[in-house]
Design an enzyme around this catalytic site. Structure first.
Site, PDB file in Angstrom:
ATOM      1  CB  SER A 251       4.136   2.710  -4.043  1.00 27.31           C
ATOM      2  OG  SER A 251       2.982   3.032  -4.472  1.00 27.31           O
TER       3      SER A 251
ATOM      4  CB  SER B 266       6.151  -2.840  -6.130  1.00 24.95           C
ATOM      5  OG  SER B 266       4.946  -2.194  -6.027  1.00 24.95           O
ATOM      6  CB  ALA B 267       6.651   2.274  -7.467  1.00 23.80           C
TER       7      ALA B 267
ATOM      8  N   GLY C 121       0.610  -1.078  -0.052  1.00 21.35           N
ATOM      9  CA  GLY C 121      -0.225   0.005  -0.033  1.00 21.35           C
ATOM     10  C   GLY C 121       0.799   1.270   0.115  1.00 21.35           C
TER      11      GLY C 121
ATOM     12  CG  ASP D 249       1.944   3.374  -7.049  1.00 22.37           C
ATOM     13  OD1 ASP D 249       0.999   4.107  -6.762  1.00 22.37           O
ATOM     14  OD2 ASP D 249       1.626   2.299  -7.343  1.00 22.37           O
TER      15      ASP D 249
HETATM   16  C1  GLA Z   1      -2.094   1.444  -6.497  1.00 22.88           C
HETATM   17  C2  GLA Z   1      -1.623   1.858  -8.253  1.00 22.88           C
HETATM   18  C3  GLA Z   1      -1.608   2.947  -8.474  1.00 22.88           C
HETATM   19  C4  GLA Z   1      -3.117   3.677  -8.230  1.00 22.88           C
HETATM   20  C5  GLA Z   1      -3.546   3.601  -6.713  1.00 22.88           C
HETATM   21  C6  GLA Z   1      -4.977   3.762  -6.376  1.00 22.88           C
HETATM   22  O1  GLA Z   1      -1.110   1.912  -5.867  1.00 22.88           O
HETATM   23  O2  GLA Z   1      -0.443   0.979  -8.219  1.00 22.88           O
HETATM   24  O3  GLA Z   1      -1.576   3.169  -9.782  1.00 22.88           O
HETATM   25  O4  GLA Z   1      -3.913   3.454  -8.976  1.00 22.88           O
HETATM   26  O5  GLA Z   1      -3.299   1.960  -6.302  1.00 22.88           O
HETATM   27  O6  GLA Z   1      -4.744   5.217  -6.647  1.00 22.88           O
END
Ligand code: GLA
Length: 395
Positions: A123, A125-126, A121, A169
């Protein structure tokens, strides 16, 4: 960071030219579930990050060990292994493949990676993908802009992992600046860093981890994206507009007046998705104005409204995150809160008055484990501050 440096020295005692990527986790206070429809988003980076210590490997091999997951990744730049569902090394494999589409990579990396907060939640991963990309670019002498990095990092998730997400993200992780709100139009990629006015009251970010960690790819995430696209398609059809392929269609392709004209004719599922999209874009615009005025209360109210819309119109979330959201909504000192990411797992975040930290933690500790005893030993309440986006530091 020191633990990581020591682990790196132990694992790779003879290497020189060591760099460290600090790649922050991100929050999205407003602009949820609109990026894949080319909507407006906001983001901030946290002072909790994924760290990657790395040095160049002239033999063209990638060797990465994780302090958080078992197994070591080891492969030749010329023979990148494929995607293995659920494996942490996918982001590394994807990062190499992403860069190879644009550049010739000659040098690999020896590296150790570690993240800070519980996964899910925020990110991570990003963040980890960006860290690999930055290290690989650095050792290969490739200079890239932030916007290019966002694209390369997004490619990994979209094309390699096959999550149909937008660029929120990556944009928040890479482009953020401390004490600024990153505001982006994801249709054009244009963004602004809106400074925090001097008279804005102080705030911190509470991150409440539910105890649930699972990959987004196994949730309803991609279905919702498809539902939004179909909503756009049906609106275009009802409005007798020209229709493109579903693949190329987004809710942003429909103007709000057209939507209002045909709204009642939409089946409820699609009407709700579109309601969320148009209202969320509006909340982002109003939120940016409130931010510019230093009005955290108004900004926070919009966050709560965004959270409600995610639950009732976008119909995402899970009972545990909804419980946390409802607790934060009722707790004094919380300006605003919402799911941190997609809402299917991971964390809820809130902007809080720092004087109320104990009150907020006590409220979660009192109510959350009582309602969801399965997670009583693994849920967490963390407090973070905002920070700059991903960067390299060298000694
Ligand atoms: C995840 C996705 C994002 C976005 C959010 C919700 O984090 O990776 O691209 O869509 O959910 O806003």
């Amino acid at each position: 960071m020191n633990k990581l440096k020591e682990a790196f020295r132990r694992r790779f005692p003879d290497v020189s030219d060591v760099g460290m990527v600090i790649s922050p986790l991100r929050i999205c206070p407003l602009g949820a579930h609109v990026d894949h429809q080319h909507g407006l988003v906001t983001g901030m980076a946290l002072n909790a990050a994924v760290y990657l210590a790395y040095a160049p490997a002239d033999n063209g091999y990638i060797r990465v060990q994780s302090l958080d997951f078992p197994d070591e990744e080891y492969f030749d730049l010329n023979t990148v292994p494929g995607m293995v569902p659920g494996f942490w090394g996918n982001y590394l494999r994807g990062a190499v493949l992403s860069l190879k589409q644009h550049y010739v990579l000659k040098r690999g990396i020896n590296a150790i990676v570690s993240g800070k907060l519980p996964i899910g939640g925020l990110s991570s991963s990003a963040a980890v993908t960006t860290a690999y990309l930055m290290a690989l670019c650095d050792v290969n002498g490739i200079s890239v802009t932030g916007t290019e990095l966002v694209q390369y990092s997004h490619w990994v998730e979209n094309q390699f992992i096959k999550l149909n997400n937008g660029i929120l993200d990556q944009a928040a992780n890479i482009l953020s600046k401390d004490n600024h709100l990153m505001f982006m139009d994801t249709r054009t990629g244009d963004y602004q860093l809106v400074p925090k006015p001097a008279d804005m009251p102080p705030f911190e970010v509470v991150v409440v981890y539910s105890g649930i960690s699972k990959a987004l790819i196994g949730t309803d995430y991609n279905n919702r994206v498809d539902e939004c696209k179909v909503a756009a398609w049906v609106i275009q059809d009802l409005a007798e507009m020209e229709i493109a392929s579903l693949r190329e269609t987004r809710l942003r392709d429909v103007d709000e007046a057209t939507y209002r004209r045909v709204r009642e004719q939409l089946p409820p599922r699609f009407r709700k998705r579109a309601d969320h999209f148009f209202a969320e874009n509006e909340r982002v615009k109003q939120g940016v104005e409130a931010w510019k005025k230093g009005d955290l209360k108004a900004f926070g109210r919009l966050m709560f409204a965004s959270g409600e819309s995610s639950i009732h119109n976008y119909e995402c979330g899970c009972p545990e995150l909804i419980t946390i959201f409802n607790i934060l909504k009722e707790t004094p000192g919380v300006y605003g809160a919402r799911f941190s990411g997609a809402g299917y797992r991971g964390c809820c975040i809130g902007l809080i008055d720092p004087q109320y930290k104990e009150t907020v933690k006590a409220a979660i500790d009192r109510e959350y484990p009582a309602k969801h005893p399965a997670y009583k030993d693994i849920y967490r309440v963390n407090f973070c501050k905002t920070d700059d986006g991903a960067r390299i530091v060298k000694e």
